[in-house]
Enzyme design. Structure first.
Site, PDB file in Angstrom:
ATOM      1  N   ASP A  76      70.345 103.187  -6.003  1.00 17.89           N
ATOM      2  CA  ASP A  76      70.190 103.753  -5.996  1.00 17.89           C
ATOM      3  C   ASP A  76      70.113 105.571  -6.371  1.00 17.89           C
ATOM      4  OD1 ASP A  76      67.656 102.649  -5.754  1.00 17.89           O
ATOM      5  OD2 ASP A  76      67.113 103.142  -4.697  1.00 17.89           O
ATOM      6  N   ARG A  95      55.935  97.903  -8.120  1.00 18.01           N
ATOM      7  CA  ARG A  95      56.889  96.836  -7.623  1.00 18.01           C
ATOM      8  C   ARG A  95      56.003  96.539  -6.657  1.00 18.01           C
ATOM      9  NH1 ARG A  95      59.813  93.680 -11.549  1.00 18.01           N
ATOM     10  NH2 ARG A  95      60.400  92.573  -9.259  1.00 18.01           N
ATOM     11  N   ILE A 101      73.638  95.290  -8.081  1.00 19.66           N
ATOM     12  CA  ILE A 101      73.065  95.176  -7.751  1.00 19.66           C
ATOM     13  C   ILE A 101      72.121  94.389  -8.777  1.00 19.66           C
ATOM     14  CG2 ILE A 101      70.709  95.501  -5.825  1.00 19.66           C
ATOM     15  CD1 ILE A 101      73.194  95.928  -4.775  1.00 19.66           C
ATOM     16  N   LYS A 112      60.588 107.418   0.171  1.00 15.25           N
ATOM     17  CA  LYS A 112      60.084 106.695  -0.560  1.00 15.25           C
ATOM     18  C   LYS A 112      59.783 105.145  -0.146  1.00 15.25           C
ATOM     19  CE  LYS A 112      60.900 104.916  -4.908  1.00 15.25           C
ATOM     20  NZ  LYS A 112      60.865 103.036  -5.468  1.00 15.25           N
ATOM     21  N   ASN A 113      60.895 105.112   0.230  1.00 16.79           N
ATOM     22  CA  ASN A 113      61.121 103.134  -0.441  1.00 16.79           C
ATOM     23  C   ASN A 113      61.080 103.116   1.596  1.00 16.79           C
ATOM     24  OD1 ASN A 113      61.640 102.943  -2.715  1.00 16.79           O
ATOM     25  ND2 ASN A 113      63.590 102.651  -2.138  1.00 16.79           N
ATOM     26  N   ARG A 150      56.864 109.341  -9.658  1.00 16.74           N
ATOM     27  CA  ARG A 150      57.038 108.181  -8.789  1.00 16.74           C
ATOM     28  C   ARG A 150      58.232 108.003  -7.782  1.00 16.74           C
ATOM     29  NH1 ARG A 150      58.372 102.333 -11.088  1.00 16.74           N
ATOM     30  NH2 ARG A 150      57.561 102.779  -8.825  1.00 16.74           N
ATOM     31  N   ARG A 196      64.584  91.519 -11.418  1.00 13.71           N
ATOM     32  CA  ARG A 196      63.865  91.479 -10.564  1.00 13.71           C
ATOM     33  C   ARG A 196      62.800  90.130  -9.566  1.00 13.71           C
ATOM     34  NH1 ARG A 196      62.523  97.785  -9.150  1.00 13.71           N
ATOM     35  NH2 ARG A 196      63.236  97.068  -7.075  1.00 13.71           N
ATOM     36  N   CYS A 227      61.335  94.433 -15.326  1.00  9.30           N
ATOM     37  CA  CYS A 227      61.283  96.301 -15.471  1.00  9.30           C
ATOM     38  C   CYS A 227      62.646  96.953 -15.783  1.00  9.30           C
ATOM     39  CB  CYS A 227      60.762  96.755 -14.286  1.00  9.30           C
ATOM     40  SG  CYS A 227      62.368  96.565 -13.349  1.00  9.30           S
TER      41      CYS A 227
HETATM   42  N1  EPU Z   1      66.709  89.363  -5.856  1.00  9.99           N
HETATM   43  C1  EPU Z   1      65.982  88.107  -6.218  1.00  9.99           C
HETATM   44  N2  EPU Z   1      65.231  87.922  -5.787  1.00  9.99           N
HETATM   45  C2  EPU Z   1      64.214  88.183  -5.181  1.00  9.99           C
HETATM   46  C3  EPU Z   1      64.214  89.312  -4.843  1.00  9.99           C
HETATM   47  C4  EPU Z   1      65.475  89.605  -5.031  1.00  9.99           C
HETATM   48  O1  EPU Z   1      66.557  87.444  -6.929  1.00  9.99           O
HETATM   49  O2  EPU Z   1      62.727  87.596  -4.519  1.00  9.99           O
HETATM   50  C5  EPU Z   1      67.622  90.286  -6.409  1.00  9.99           C
HETATM   51  C6  EPU Z   1      67.330  91.272  -7.441  1.00  9.99           C
HETATM   52  O3  EPU Z   1      67.494  91.091  -8.743  1.00  9.99           O
HETATM   53  C7  EPU Z   1      68.328  91.731  -7.097  1.00  9.99           C
HETATM   54  C8  EPU Z   1      68.629  91.786  -5.532  1.00  9.99           C
HETATM   55  O4  EPU Z   1      67.934  90.326  -5.194  1.00  9.99           O
HETATM   56  O5  EPU Z   1      69.927  91.718  -8.028  1.00  9.99           O
HETATM   57  C9  EPU Z   1      68.846  93.093  -4.930  1.00  9.99           C
HETATM   58  O6  EPU Z   1      67.332  93.303  -4.451  1.00  9.99           O
HETATM   59  P1  EPU Z   1      66.527  93.930  -3.687  1.00  9.99           P
HETATM   60  O7  EPU Z   1      65.172  92.783  -3.632  1.00  9.99           O
HETATM   61  O8  EPU Z   1      67.135  94.261  -2.513  1.00  9.99           O
HETATM   62  O9  EPU Z   1      65.668  94.679  -4.210  1.00  9.99           O
HETATM   63  P2  EPU Z   1      63.762  95.565  -3.849  1.00  9.99           P
HETATM   64  O10 EPU Z   1      63.687  94.901  -2.454  1.00  9.99           O
HETATM   65  O11 EPU Z   1      63.391  95.081  -5.386  1.00  9.99           O
HETATM   66  C10 EPU Z   1      64.661  97.824  -3.373  1.00  9.99           C
HETATM   67  C11 EPU Z   1      64.232  98.933  -3.381  1.00  9.99           C
HETATM   68  C12 EPU Z   1      64.872  99.752  -4.662  1.00  9.99           C
HETATM   69  C13 EPU Z   1      66.452  99.602  -4.658  1.00  9.99           C
HETATM   70  C14 EPU Z   1      67.065  97.777  -4.014  1.00  9.99           C
HETATM   71  C15 EPU Z   1      67.885  98.138  -3.640  1.00  9.99           C
HETATM   72  C16 EPU Z   1      61.820  99.482  -2.166  1.00  9.99           C
HETATM   73  C17 EPU Z   1      60.583  99.876  -3.030  1.00  9.99           C
HETATM   74  N3  EPU Z   1      62.740  99.154  -3.379  1.00  9.99           N
HETATM   75  O12 EPU Z   1      64.344  97.225  -3.720  1.00  9.99           O
HETATM   76  O13 EPU Z   1      64.474 100.903  -4.965  1.00  9.99           O
HETATM   77  O14 EPU Z   1      66.807 100.315  -5.394  1.00  9.99           O
HETATM   78  O15 EPU Z   1      65.967  98.152  -2.935  1.00  9.99           O
HETATM   79  O16 EPU Z   1      68.466  98.628  -2.686  1.00  9.99           O
HETATM   80  O17 EPU Z   1      62.251  99.207  -1.289  1.00  9.99           O
HETATM   81  C18 EPU Z   1      63.920 103.261  -6.238  1.00  9.99           C
HETATM   82  O18 EPU Z   1      63.481 103.687  -4.945  1.00  9.99           O
HETATM   83  O19 EPU Z   1      64.110 103.003  -7.658  1.00  9.99           O
HETATM   84  C19 EPU Z   1      65.074 101.747  -6.763  1.00  9.99           C
HETATM   85  C20 EPU Z   1      64.389 101.193  -7.077  1.00  9.99           C
END
Ligand code: EPU
Length: 418
Positions: free
Chosen positions: A305, A92, A327, A22-23, A397, A121, A116
């Site tokens: 995850d 998101r 995280i 998915k990701n 999802r 996030r 969320c």
């Molecule tokens: N963060 C910030 N500011 C930002 C972006 C991130 O503070 O602008 C923080 C987040 O709040 C978090 C940390 O950085 O504390 C890391 O989050 P990250 O941005 O890496 O998460 P993401 O990119 O929103 C993706 C996956 C998630 C997975 C996380 C961590 C996708 C579409 N989503 O989310 O997947 O948990 O990386 O590996 O790739 C899931 O599949 O169930 C899922 C939630």
């Protein structure tokens, strides 16, 4: 709305083919926006999230068709640059159109995602990164309205903490920028490697694949892509943990054993045997489960995850397990539901202390987010008696045919109307 009903206690035996990730699919679908023409994506999972992303691309003017696991996405005629609140609030990852739209159209209007179930996030890293590339933005009625005059300009961007989607978004913007962009403290998740391969195949010049520093030499134009989505390591891990919970013996096919380095060691210590082969994994458990401690970390550390699923497994051991989530600030929503099944778990800040009770009992529980739902399925498969999980749209999802796959390895599980 459907619910899932599980009669627990059956060991799992047989073979499961893992779907595409998915990701990885979500950013790769967005990357099709970067070059006009027909793109071919193979091994694409059929999920609510991939359908939502395709609906978003359609709203922008793209056309697509699916043949089995192959998607053809034609982005020749784009006429929009907006990701609406209605779509973004359900997923998101819609924010991933920001980079490609800015690169291709010079403008993007994307709804701010809001909080969320697993945490606040924010997307400040995405926005700060684009600002450094010469993009200006303003907030207008809950939307980020971003634009750039001509092409973006390369810059050095250093993330405070590695963010998966921020790395992907900036990467997709920078490939068409003028000059060189360097992303420092980039996330290293394998799905980003898949995106780098796709972009380089389209004519981009990205170096540093798999490392925390990505150097991108911008190019003037890109051509349509043909790429295969990597196997879903989280789905893979979910099945490995499920077999650990129920006992039995299962072979997972169409997977990439190299993508889960941190999980095998933990499963081995917990008494779950995993044997790696080229694109297969054999998993079995015969003896009792042992308690292990878990701390979530960016890749190659233990994935957040898989934290919820591992917690369900630890409830079935007879020892004490410390599970620390680093995280996301609110990713223990499954704890209250596991309590309903007889688990003994205490939350202390970012940690959960699981006192394994050796067994769980079936109950009516509610899914709160995608991975929490997966942990309840695992708990239900191993529990004595019947478990009913409501709100299964969360599972839809991110898991392609979870119920069908589990049924084929002997689980007593079915969907029913609520
Ligand atoms: N963060 C910030 N500011 C930002 C972006 C991130 O503070 O602008 C923080 C987040 O709040 C978090 C940390 O950085 O504390 C890391 O989050 P990250 O941005 O890496 O998460 P993401 O990119 O929103 C993706 C996956 C998630 C997975 C996380 C961590 C996708 C579409 N989503 O989310 O997947 O948990 O990386 O590996 O790739 C899931 O599949 O169930 C899922 C939630």
């Amino acid at each position: 709305m459907d619910k899932i009903v599980i009669e627990g206690g059956e060991p799992l035996r047989g073979e499961i083919a893992v779907s595409g990730a998915k990701n990885a699919a979500l950013p790769l679908i967005c990357a099709c926006l970067l070059a006009p023409g027909p793109h071919v994506l193979e091994n694409v999972p059929d999920l609510r999230d991939t359908r939502t992303m395709l609906a978003l691309l359609e709203a922008l003017g793209a056309a697509w068709q699916r043949d089995g696991a192959t998607l053809i996405i034609d982005t020749a005629n784009l006429h929009g640059f907006e990701a609406s609140y209605e779509l973004v609030k359900t997923m998101r990852a819609s924010v991933l159109v920001l980079g490609p739209l800015l690169a291709r159209m010079g403008r993007a209007r994307v709804s701010l995602p809001g909080g969320c179930a697993i945490g606040a996030r924010p997307i400040n890293f995405h926005l700060q990164g684009f600002q450094q590339l010469g993009v200006s933005h303003q907030l207008d009625q809950g939307y980020v309205d971003a634009s750039v005059d001509g092409r973006m300009t390369g810059a050095t961007i250093c993330f405070d903490i590695p963010s998966v989607t921020a790395t992907e978004n900036i990467l997709m913007g920078a490939v068409l920028a003028r000059g060189e962009t360097v992303i420092k403290n980039a996330a290293r998740e394998p799905e980003i490697g898949n995106l780098v391969d796709m972009l380089n195949g389209m004519g981009a010049r990205i170096k540093g694949r798999g490392s925390d520093t990505l150097a991108i030499e911008g190019v003037g134009r890109l051509r349509p892509a043909r790429i295969r989505i990597v196997p879903d390591r989280i789905e893979t891990g979910t099945f490995l943990i499920a077999v650990g919970a129920t006992g039995g013996e299962v072979t997972l096919t169409n997977c990439d054993p190299a993508l889960l380095p941190s999980l095998y060691a933990k499963l081995g210590a917990a008494g779950v045997a995993v044997r790696e082969e080229a694109d297969r994994l054999h998993v079995s458990r015969r003896g009792p489960l042992r308690a292990v401690d878990i701390k979530t970390m960016p890749f190659p550390g233990f994935p957040t995850d898989l934290q919820a699923q591992m917690m369900a497994l630890m409830c079935l051991s007879n020892g004490l397990s410390l599970i620390t989530e680093t995280i996301f600030e609110n990713r223990f929503m499954h704890v209250a539901e596991l309590h309903r099944m007889g688990a003994d778990i205490r939350i202390d800040g970012h940690s959960a202390i699981v006192s394994g009770t050796g067994k769980l009992r079936g109950a009516k529980v509610m899914a709160t987010d995608l991975r929490a739902s997966a942990s309840l399925v695992i708990a239900g498969l191993a529990a004595e008696g019947v478990t009913e999980i409501s709100r299964v749209y969360h599972l839809d999802r991110g898991y392609d045919d979870l119920v069908g796959k589990l049924r084929r390895v002997g689980a007593q599980i079915y969907r029913a109307a609520e």
